[in-house]
Write a protein that holds these residues in place. Structure first.
Motif, PDB file in Angstrom:
ATOM      1  N   LEU A 147       0.062 -10.302  14.018  1.00 22.21           N
ATOM      2  CA  LEU A 147       1.280 -11.257  13.868  1.00 22.21           C
ATOM      3  C   LEU A 147       2.019 -10.651  12.567  1.00 22.21           C
ATOM      4  N   LEU A 148       1.540  -9.954  11.486  1.00 19.88           N
ATOM      5  CA  LEU A 148       2.220  -9.535  10.569  1.00 19.88           C
ATOM      6  C   LEU A 148       2.933  -7.943  10.606  1.00 19.88           C
ATOM      7  N   ARG A 149       2.104  -7.447  11.492  1.00 19.53           N
ATOM      8  CA  ARG A 149       2.860  -6.015  11.647  1.00 19.53           C
ATOM      9  C   ARG A 149       4.239  -5.884  12.317  1.00 19.53           C
ATOM     10  N   ALA A 207      -1.040  -6.645   2.586  1.00 16.77           N
ATOM     11  CA  ALA A 207      -1.847  -7.671   3.386  1.00 16.77           C
ATOM     12  C   ALA A 207      -2.445  -6.927   4.365  1.00 16.77           C
ATOM     13  N   LEU A 208      -1.500  -6.233   5.208  1.00 19.84           N
ATOM     14  CA  LEU A 208      -2.139  -5.318   6.231  1.00 19.84           C
ATOM     15  C   LEU A 208      -2.999  -4.345   5.824  1.00 19.84           C
ATOM     16  N   GLY A 252      -0.319 -12.546   3.076  1.00 21.59           N
ATOM     17  CA  GLY A 252       0.748 -12.634   4.003  1.00 21.59           C
ATOM     18  C   GLY A 252       1.631 -13.859   4.270  1.00 21.59           C
ATOM     19  N   LEU A 253       0.924 -14.842   3.997  1.00 23.11           N
ATOM     20  CA  LEU A 253       1.436 -16.419   3.846  1.00 23.11           C
ATOM     21  C   LEU A 253       2.303 -16.632   2.745  1.00 23.11           C
ATOM     22  N   ARG A 309     -11.497  -9.349   1.018  1.00 24.07           N
ATOM     23  CA  ARG A 309     -10.286  -8.642   1.339  1.00 24.07           C
ATOM     24  C   ARG A 309      -9.554  -9.344   2.585  1.00 24.07           C
ATOM     25  N   VAL A 310     -10.192 -10.004   3.365  1.00 24.38           N
ATOM     26  CA  VAL A 310      -9.408 -10.697   4.378  1.00 24.38           C
ATOM     27  C   VAL A 310      -8.852 -11.840   3.993  1.00 24.38           C
ATOM     28  N   GLY A 311      -9.704 -12.425   2.969  1.00 18.70           N
ATOM     29  CA  GLY A 311      -9.054 -14.040   2.362  1.00 18.70           C
ATOM     30  C   GLY A 311      -7.790 -13.598   1.641  1.00 18.70           C
ATOM     31  N   THR A 312      -7.689 -12.543   0.881  1.00 18.47           N
ATOM     32  CA  THR A 312      -6.668 -12.120   0.184  1.00 18.47           C
ATOM     33  C   THR A 312      -5.529 -11.624   0.918  1.00 18.47           C
ATOM     34  N   ALA A 313      -5.955 -11.007   1.973  1.00 20.30           N
ATOM     35  CA  ALA A 313      -4.732 -10.491   2.974  1.00 20.30           C
ATOM     36  C   ALA A 313      -4.011 -11.811   3.648  1.00 20.30           C
TER      37      ALA A 313
END
Length: 431
Positions: free
Chosen positions: A110-112, A415-416, A388-389, A380-384
């Motif tokens: 989504l973010l890339r 985030a990525l 991103g949000l 890490r994933v939660g922070t990412a």
């Protein structure tokens, strides 16, 4: 809008591996085209003595209400997102993947492509600023670009919460969707009681998560396991209640107005859509295998995110060129909503679709790149996800300028990296 072809499910059997539900993919492609058409027809460009004027052509118009009934497809899109997302998550778990790696992979897809679009838009705004384009016009363009990004933020949130919502669905499916729907209705009631519209934005979570949850029932085969009569009656009841809310003034009959902020009316729209989709699913699959629908689906499916991210920049460029040509040529533009304006809409819409498709072809490689080795660290994933949000919401709330786009990229790019394993991130940095 991370799009892979939808796995086929036939109720009540589990999904068959290797078989795709081309009917679902076809409907999703139509939804994407519907979004582009809706936004394109809302673009209004006129020229006055003071210069170009960019406006929402649908504002205050009567035609948007019936048109919204045909082109308000976002409830159906989130239902299909829940359908495909649940099956993809279950298959990832069967292959030994974790909830964290699933979320990290979704975040990347989504973010890339979003980061690329934000970077290009920021560069374009910087160049236009140097060329002397008035700041107020650039502010309008930045605001218009940021408006559709609500979908990116909400869809990222829904995908990030999908593993937890899937677990809740497995334990108590009716209770879970019931609580989400009740929360959405409660928010509407509170908004109406205290008169503060901002409260309604809580439904950016509850309404869209409830619709995603409805897609879980479709993925499970629970909906298709019901008799056709039951499904038809459910859809008709939802439609009747929806019309009743319009007649009594509870909700606006303009379905576009019900999206900003979202209202529980969209839940009823989602039930109507899901009922129709379920009843027509076999026929849609047959249609989707015909040459033209099949080619359309094959084009849109791997480029869905690219189409969504780039259609608004394309529309803004079209609006700018239209205004500039009118000013240079010394000719006027038809007033919004007039017969002359409507006569030009078919060409305008065709150009919007065609140019968006061309841009999507050249940029879709960022969407199709395989995800790197995804982090399995919850922190890490939660922070990412949070970064991103925040990056996307910044553009949505403040509008897009060179400064806000730079800040957004300063949040999205880390985030990525956080969503990758440390070794994968190191390899990317070296590369």
């Amino acid at each position: 809008m991370t799009i892979a072809p939808a796995p086929f499910t036939a109720a009540p059997s589990p999904p068959s591996r290797g078989i795709r539900d081309t009917g679902i993919d076809f409907v999703r492609a139509l939804c994407v085209i519907g979004v582009v058409l809706l936004h394109a027809i809302m673009v209004g460009v006129t020229v006055t003595d003071g210069g170009p004027v960019f406006a929402n052509a649908s504002e205050g118009s009567a035609w948007i209400t019936p048109l919204s009934w045909a082109l308000q497809v976002m409830p159906l899109f989130f239902v299909i997102g829940g359908f495909s997302g649940l099956i993809a998550y279950r298959r990832a778990r069967e292959r030994g993947g974790s909830a964290r790696s699933f979320v990290a992979a979704r975040l990347h897809r989504l973010l890339r492509p979003a980061a690329v679009t934000i970077g290009v838009v920021a560069l374009a705004l910087a160049v236009l600023t140097v060329l002397g384009v008035p700041a107020d016009l650039l502010a309008i363009a930045g605001f218009r670009y940021g408006q559709p990004l609500w979908f990116l933020a909400v869809f990222l949130m829904c995908q990030a919460l999908l593993p937890a919502l899937a677990s809740a669905h497995d334990r108590a499916p009716l209770r879970t969707i019931g609580l989400l729907a009740f929360a959405a209705i409660t928010v509407d009631g509170l908004r109406a009681t205290i008169g503060i519209d901002a409260v309604g934005f809580l439904n950016l979570a509850f309404v869209w998560m409830a619709l995603q949850q409805l897609g879980f029932f479709l993925a499970d085969g629970r909906i298709d396991a019901l008799s056709r009569r039951t499904r038809a009656v459910a859809g008709l009841i939802a439609l009747g209640v929806l019309i009743l809310t319009f007649v009594t003034g509870i909700y606006s009959p303009d379905l576009i107005a019900n999206i900003n902020p979202p209202t529980a009316a969209l839940l009823l729209v989602g039930v109507v859509h899901t009922s129709a989709l379920s009843l027509l699913r076999d026929r849609l699959e047959r249609i989707s295998r015909r040459p033209v629908p099949s080619a359309l689906t094959a084009f849109v499916t791997p480029r869905t995110m690219s189409i969504y991210l780039w259609h608004m920049p394309v529309l803004l460029v079209m609006a700018g060129i239209t205004a500039m040509s009118a000013l240079i040529g010394g000719h006027g533009l038809p007033a919004l909503g007039t017969l002359d304006w409507w006569a030009a809409r078919p060409l305008w819409l065709a150009l919007a679709l065609g140019l968006t498709a061309l841009v999507a072809v050249s940029t879709a490689r960022f969407e199709r790149l395989p995800a790197p080795d995804c982090s399995t660290s919850s922190a890490r994933v939660g922070t990412a996800v949070l970064l991103g949000l925040l990056g996307v919401l910044l553009l949505l709330v403040l509008g897009t300028s060179v400064a806000t786009a730079a800040i957004a990229l300063a949040l999205v790019l880390p985030a990525l990296r956080l969503a990758q394993t440390r070794s994968s991130a190191a390899r990317s940095a070296v590369g």
